[in-house]
Write a protein that holds these residues in place. Structure first.
Motif, PDB file in Angstrom:
ATOM      1  N   SER A   1       0.808  -1.219   0.000  1.00  0.00           N
ATOM      2  CA  SER A   1       0.000   0.000   0.000  1.00  0.00           C
ATOM      3  C   SER A   1       0.837   1.264   0.000  1.00  0.00           C
ATOM      4  O   SER A   1       0.401   2.312   0.465  1.00  0.00           O
ATOM      5  CB  SER A   1      -0.910   0.006   1.243  1.00  0.00           C
ATOM      6  N   ALA A   2       2.065   1.162  -0.534  1.00  0.00           N
ATOM      7  CA  ALA A   2       2.944   2.331  -0.530  1.00  0.00           C
ATOM      8  C   ALA A   2       3.318   2.805  -1.922  1.00  0.00           C
ATOM      9  O   ALA A   2       3.851   3.903  -2.070  1.00  0.00           O
ATOM     10  CB  ALA A   2       4.216   2.033   0.267  1.00  0.00           C
ATOM     11  N   SER A   3       3.059   1.992  -2.936  1.00  0.00           N
ATOM     12  CA  SER A   3       3.403   2.410  -4.300  1.00  0.00           C
ATOM     13  C   SER A   3       2.718   1.487  -5.292  1.00  0.00           C
ATOM     14  O   SER A   3       1.857   0.687  -4.926  1.00  0.00           O
ATOM     15  CB  SER A   3       4.923   2.395  -4.496  1.00  0.00           C
ATOM     16  N   GLY A   4       3.130   1.600  -6.576  1.00  0.00           N
ATOM     17  CA  GLY A   4       2.547   0.777  -7.614  1.00  0.00           C
ATOM     18  C   GLY A   4       3.161  -0.611  -7.675  1.00  0.00           C
ATOM     19  O   GLY A   4       4.083  -0.953  -6.931  1.00  0.00           O
ATOM     20  N   THR A   5       2.655  -1.407  -8.600  1.00  0.00           N
ATOM     21  CA  THR A   5       3.053  -2.807  -8.700  1.00  0.00           C
ATOM     22  C   THR A   5       4.540  -2.975  -8.989  1.00  0.00           C
ATOM     23  O   THR A   5       5.232  -3.755  -8.321  1.00  0.00           O
ATOM     24  CB  THR A   5       2.241  -3.503  -9.806  1.00  0.00           C
ATOM     25  N   ALA A   6       5.055  -2.265  -9.970  1.00  0.00           N
ATOM     26  CA  ALA A   6       6.450  -2.456 -10.371  1.00  0.00           C
ATOM     27  C   ALA A   6       7.410  -2.049  -9.258  1.00  0.00           C
ATOM     28  O   ALA A   6       8.355  -2.777  -8.930  1.00  0.00           O
ATOM     29  CB  ALA A   6       6.745  -1.665 -11.645  1.00  0.00           C
ATOM     30  N   TYR A   7       7.178  -0.889  -8.684  1.00  0.00           N
ATOM     31  CA  TYR A   7       8.059  -0.405  -7.619  1.00  0.00           C
ATOM     32  C   TYR A   7       7.979  -1.314  -6.394  1.00  0.00           C
ATOM     33  O   TYR A   7       8.994  -1.664  -5.791  1.00  0.00           O
ATOM     34  CB  TYR A   7       7.677   1.022  -7.249  1.00  0.00           C
ATOM     35  N   THR A   8       6.773  -1.719  -6.029  1.00  0.00           N
ATOM     36  CA  THR A   8       6.590  -2.593  -4.873  1.00  0.00           C
ATOM     37  C   THR A   8       7.321  -3.909  -5.072  1.00  0.00           C
ATOM     38  O   THR A   8       8.018  -4.399  -4.170  1.00  0.00           O
ATOM     39  CB  THR A   8       5.097  -2.837  -4.625  1.00  0.00           C
ATOM     40  N   ALA A   9       7.182  -4.500  -6.251  1.00  0.00           N
ATOM     41  CA  ALA A   9       7.876  -5.756  -6.537  1.00  0.00           C
ATOM     42  C   ALA A   9       9.386  -5.578  -6.495  1.00  0.00           C
ATOM     43  O   ALA A   9      10.118  -6.417  -5.956  1.00  0.00           O
ATOM     44  CB  ALA A   9       7.441  -6.291  -7.900  1.00  0.00           C
ATOM     45  N   SER A  10       9.867  -4.467  -7.048  1.00  0.00           N
ATOM     46  CA  SER A  10      11.315  -4.236  -7.066  1.00  0.00           C
ATOM     47  C   SER A  10      11.878  -4.090  -5.659  1.00  0.00           C
ATOM     48  O   SER A  10      12.958  -4.624  -5.351  1.00  0.00           O
ATOM     49  CB  SER A  10      11.657  -3.005  -7.907  1.00  0.00           C
ATOM     50  N   LYS A  11      11.171  -3.400  -4.792  1.00  0.00           N
ATOM     51  CA  LYS A  11      11.689  -3.181  -3.439  1.00  0.00           C
ATOM     52  C   LYS A  11      11.526  -4.415  -2.553  1.00  0.00           C
ATOM     53  O   LYS A  11      12.346  -4.641  -1.656  1.00  0.00           O
ATOM     54  CB  LYS A  11      11.024  -1.957  -2.817  1.00  0.00           C
ATOM     55  N   HIS A  12      10.496  -5.221  -2.793  1.00  0.00           N
ATOM     56  CA  HIS A  12      10.446  -6.524  -2.117  1.00  0.00           C
ATOM     57  C   HIS A  12      11.645  -7.367  -2.551  1.00  0.00           C
ATOM     58  O   HIS A  12      12.228  -8.106  -1.748  1.00  0.00           O
ATOM     59  CB  HIS A  12       9.139  -7.244  -2.442  1.00  0.00           C
ATOM     60  N   GLY A  13      12.020  -7.258  -3.832  1.00  0.00           N
ATOM     61  CA  GLY A  13      13.197  -7.968  -4.309  1.00  0.00           C
ATOM     62  C   GLY A  13      14.469  -7.494  -3.642  1.00  0.00           C
ATOM     63  O   GLY A  13      15.352  -8.300  -3.312  1.00  0.00           O
ATOM     64  N   VAL A  14      14.591  -6.191  -3.423  1.00  0.00           N
ATOM     65  CA  VAL A  14      15.758  -5.649  -2.726  1.00  0.00           C
ATOM     66  C   VAL A  14      15.857  -6.230  -1.316  1.00  0.00           C
ATOM     67  O   VAL A  14      16.944  -6.611  -0.852  1.00  0.00           O
ATOM     68  CB  VAL A  14      15.694  -4.114  -2.677  1.00  0.00           C
ATOM     69  N   VAL A  15      14.735  -6.309  -0.623  1.00  0.00           N
ATOM     70  CA  VAL A  15      14.733  -6.898   0.721  1.00  0.00           C
ATOM     71  C   VAL A  15      15.223  -8.346   0.660  1.00  0.00           C
ATOM     72  O   VAL A  15      15.999  -8.799   1.511  1.00  0.00           O
ATOM     73  CB  VAL A  15      13.327  -6.809   1.350  1.00  0.00           C
ATOM     74  N   GLY A  16      14.794  -9.074  -0.357  1.00  0.00           N
ATOM     75  CA  GLY A  16      15.266 -10.444  -0.515  1.00  0.00           C
ATOM     76  C   GLY A  16      16.763 -10.530  -0.750  1.00  0.00           C
ATOM     77  O   GLY A  16      17.449 -11.411  -0.204  1.00  0.00           O
ATOM     78  N   LEU A  17      17.298  -9.619  -1.559  1.00  0.00           N
ATOM     79  CA  LEU A  17      18.745  -9.580  -1.776  1.00  0.00           C
ATOM     80  C   LEU A  17      19.490  -9.349  -0.467  1.00  0.00           C
ATOM     81  O   LEU A  17      20.499 -10.010  -0.185  1.00  0.00           O
ATOM     82  CB  LEU A  17      19.101  -8.461  -2.753  1.00  0.00           C
ATOM     83  N   VAL A  18      19.004  -8.407   0.319  1.00  0.00           N
ATOM     84  CA  VAL A  18      19.655  -8.092   1.595  1.00  0.00           C
ATOM     85  C   VAL A  18      19.717  -9.323   2.491  1.00  0.00           C
ATOM     86  O   VAL A  18      20.774  -9.663   3.046  1.00  0.00           O
ATOM     87  CB  VAL A  18      18.905  -6.940   2.308  1.00  0.00           C
ATOM     88  N   LYS A  19      18.609 -10.006   2.628  1.00  0.00           N
ATOM     89  CA  LYS A  19      18.558 -11.150   3.537  1.00  0.00           C
ATOM     90  C   LYS A  19      19.399 -12.314   3.018  1.00  0.00           C
ATOM     91  O   LYS A  19      20.084 -13.000   3.794  1.00  0.00           O
ATOM     92  CB  LYS A  19      17.108 -11.557   3.764  1.00  0.00           C
TER      93      LYS A  19
END
Length: 276
Positions: free
Chosen positions: A152-170
């Protein structure tokens, strides 16, 4: 932080021509670091490097698209050639989207957002890791987002990209913690940057802004679905917009020795938005 906590260390900061990246580059330099400023905006990158040098510190600028492997190789080769080592990598560069719901996302927007927000930091981190592993130490900090926590913070593409960043970090934290590498991220809430104007076409900016303000579209058509849905969620954000310097301070902290036991964390820098 204050003083010279990064004396003798070399740092790459991407997206450092403006906003959070520029603030972080200046802050690392103030702490004694040698800074490679990377950005697609050549003039802006050079301006940041000149500001660092004018303050008495050391910097070099490399301009180019960080989703291009040749540019990635140039960035890493330049930092090693110029400074002799790579101690800190800050994957900050990114763009926003038009807040489109999935059914309305165009292929070009999806591919551009994922390429810049997720593929580019993956490529740069992959290129940087061998140097950190050889040295036996290194710190990596990503700029994620509130959109990496929720839908609920942005659009589909941006949300997916930043969830991916979190996955990279972990994943990085798990894979390399035994080899002296720490990886963390900040997750900014609303921040006073020019990310929107750097990312979208003028017509899309107008449509997005009109929707968020509840005003009619210039062409008289219906408001786009995604921003209409996002408007109500974003209006309930109880926090204030941060400055780039406040976000940069969190990046510098996570890269510092004071955060030595912090690994795999995604730190909200959002005035409590993620707690709501």
């Amino acid at each position: 932080m204050s003083g010279k906590g990064f004396e003798g260390r070399s740092v790459i900061v991407t997206g450092a021509a403006s906003g959070i990246g520029r603030a972080a580059a200046l802050m690392f330099a103030k702490e004694g670091a040698k800074v490679l400023v990377a950005d697609l905006n050549k003039d802006g990158a050079e301006e940041t490097a000149k500001a660092i040098e004018a303050a008495g510190s050391t910097a070099v600028a490399v301009a180019g698209d960080l989703s291009d492997p040749q540019v990635v190789d140039e960035v890493v080769a330049t930092v090693i050639r110029t400074f002799g080592s790579l101690d800190v990598l800050v994957n900050n560069a990114g763009i926003t989207d038009s807040m489109s719901a999935l059914a309305d996302v165009e292929d070009a927007e999806w591919e551009r957002v994922i390429r810049i927000n997720l593929t580019a930091p993956f490529l740069l981190t992959r290129a940087a890791l061998p140097h950190m592993l050889e040295a036996g130490h290194g710190t990596i900090v990503f700029t994620a987002s509130e959109a990496g926590f929720r839908g609920s913070a942005s659009g589909t593409a941006y949300t997916a990209s930043k969830h991916g960043v979190v996955g990279l970090v972990k994943s990085l934290a798990v894979m390399y913690r035994g080899q002296g590498i720490r990886t963390n991220a900040i997750a900014p809430g609303g921040t006073q940057t020019n990310n929107l104007t750097n990312s979208l076409e003028p017509a899309k900016i107008t449509a997005l802004v009109n929707t968020m303000l509840g005003e009619a579209q210039p062409d008289g058509g219906p408001a786009p679905h995604g921003p209409t849905v996002m408007r109500d969620f974003l209006r309930t954000n109880p926090g204030r917009r941060s400055t780039p310097e406040e976000q940069a301070a969190a990046i510098v902290f996570l890269a510092s020795d004071a955060a030595e036991m912090i690994n795999g964390a995604v730190l909200p820098v959002d005035d409590g938005w993620s707690a709501v």
